[in-house]
Design an enzyme around this catalytic site. Sequence first.
Site, PDB file in Angstrom:
ATOM      1  N   GLU A 163     -18.102 -29.882   6.970  1.00 22.40           N
ATOM      2  CA  GLU A 163     -19.385 -30.527   6.649  1.00 22.40           C
ATOM      3  C   GLU A 163     -20.175 -30.816   7.922  1.00 22.40           C
ATOM      4  OE1 GLU A 163     -17.706 -33.578   4.190  1.00 22.40           O
ATOM      5  OE2 GLU A 163     -17.194 -32.051   2.711  1.00 22.40           O
ATOM      6  N   SER A 168      -9.428 -29.756  -1.997  1.00 22.64           N
ATOM      7  CA  SER A 168      -9.046 -30.072  -3.376  1.00 22.64           C
ATOM      8  C   SER A 168      -7.547 -30.289  -3.550  1.00 22.64           C
ATOM      9  CB  SER A 168      -9.554 -28.999  -4.343  1.00 22.64           C
ATOM     10  OG  SER A 168     -10.973 -28.953  -4.316  1.00 22.64           O
ATOM     11  N   ASN A 178      -9.581 -38.390   4.061  1.00 22.38           N
ATOM     12  CA  ASN A 178     -10.899 -38.267   4.690  1.00 22.38           C
ATOM     13  C   ASN A 178     -11.889 -38.862   3.696  1.00 22.38           C
ATOM     14  OD1 ASN A 178     -13.327 -37.513   5.795  1.00 22.38           O
ATOM     15  ND2 ASN A 178     -13.072 -35.311   5.408  1.00 22.38           N
ATOM     16  N   GLY A 190     -13.874 -29.992  -2.134  1.00 24.88           N
ATOM     17  CA  GLY A 190     -14.669 -30.715  -3.129  1.00 24.88           C
ATOM     18  C   GLY A 190     -15.063 -29.884  -4.331  1.00 24.88           C
ATOM     19  N   HIS A 198     -15.037 -30.975  11.179  1.00 28.21           N
ATOM     20  CA  HIS A 198     -14.962 -30.789   9.729  1.00 28.21           C
ATOM     21  C   HIS A 198     -16.064 -29.817   9.283  1.00 28.21           C
ATOM     22  CE1 HIS A 198     -15.256 -31.618   5.454  1.00 28.21           C
ATOM     23  NE2 HIS A 198     -13.997 -32.003   5.540  1.00 28.21           N
ATOM     24  N   GLU A 235      -8.781 -25.827   6.316  1.00 26.84           N
ATOM     25  CA  GLU A 235      -9.539 -26.173   5.115  1.00 26.84           C
ATOM     26  C   GLU A 235     -10.480 -25.033   4.751  1.00 26.84           C
ATOM     27  OE1 GLU A 235      -9.745 -30.731   4.578  1.00 26.84           O
ATOM     28  OE2 GLU A 235     -11.377 -30.151   5.883  1.00 26.84           O
TER      29      GLU A 235
HETATM   30  P1  PGA Z   1     -11.491 -32.528  -0.869  1.00 22.51           P
HETATM   31  O1  PGA Z   1     -11.949 -32.663   0.673  1.00 22.51           O
HETATM   32  O2  PGA Z   1     -10.045 -32.956  -0.913  1.00 22.51           O
HETATM   33  O3  PGA Z   1     -12.382 -33.479  -1.614  1.00 22.51           O
HETATM   34  O4  PGA Z   1     -11.663 -31.113  -1.257  1.00 22.51           O
HETATM   35  C1  PGA Z   1     -11.088 -32.302   1.719  1.00 22.51           C
HETATM   36  C2  PGA Z   1     -11.815 -32.444   3.029  1.00 22.51           C
HETATM   37  O5  PGA Z   1     -13.016 -32.155   3.071  1.00 22.51           O
HETATM   38  O6  PGA Z   1     -11.223 -32.840   4.056  1.00 22.51           O
END
Ligand code: PGA
Length: 250
Positions: A96, A212, A9, A172, A94, A166
């Site tokens: 976000e 992560s 992603n 992140g 997602h 997630e």
């Molecule tokens: P990350 O993001 O691996 O940077 O934690 C995963 C995601 O948001 O799909």
Amino acid sequence: MRKAIIAGNWKMNKTMAETKAMITELAPLVSGADCDVVLCVPFTDLAAAKKAARGTNIKIGAENVHWAEKGAFTGEVSAAMLKELKVDYVIIGHSERRQYFGETDETVNKRVQAALAAKLKPIVCVGETETEREEGLTEKVLEKQLIEGLKGFKSKDFDKIVIAYEPVWAIGTGKTATAKDANETIGYIRKVLAKKFHKSIAEKTRIQYGGSMNTKNCKELMAEEEIDGGLIGGASLKAEDFAFIVNYNK
Ligand code: PGA
């Protein structure tokens, strides 16, 4: 047996030129992968990504899709637009999008419907926030996201739908759920699918872990029985790192 799916992603990263460079570097490194390899990229990179991935085993996905066929939705992109680009996958819901752009379980459901109608494969994200986890609400939150986000879908739809678990606090941040915890929570997601949809759906649906996931922890996470792959943010931006994760079983 469920086939593993490792998906990147990219979020809001990489220009077209960077897309071409990364996929050209990545393709030979992942050509022998046993799993499905997917890169979900910004809308503006889709055409370049498709072109660079031609003749390789890398599938391309978008990071969102609108539910309407067309119309006055400034800034949005329809499933037909993605289909014409021959995009295979699309991330939906997602955290976000939920956190910064008002995405709800209801809009997730509508987007998944639109994606399936256009024969796109949705990667539907679910996960609890840190506060929800601390308050012991993880299972309740996941159950609601699954039941409302996936309401109305039939068994054959789950041949296409991929779920990404997630935990928001792990995205992140460098904090990962332990492999055991992630496995247990994904096991719980299967329980909800069995109870609210059907046992066969719980068994066949591919469920990824995301948050992560990186070169250090991927093997341990992928060794868990319930985990069918990863949705990878930060570590999907470097060809070498992403290839390492794709080749987790080598
Ligand atoms: P990350 O993001 O691996 O940077 O934690 C995963 C995601 O948001 O799909």
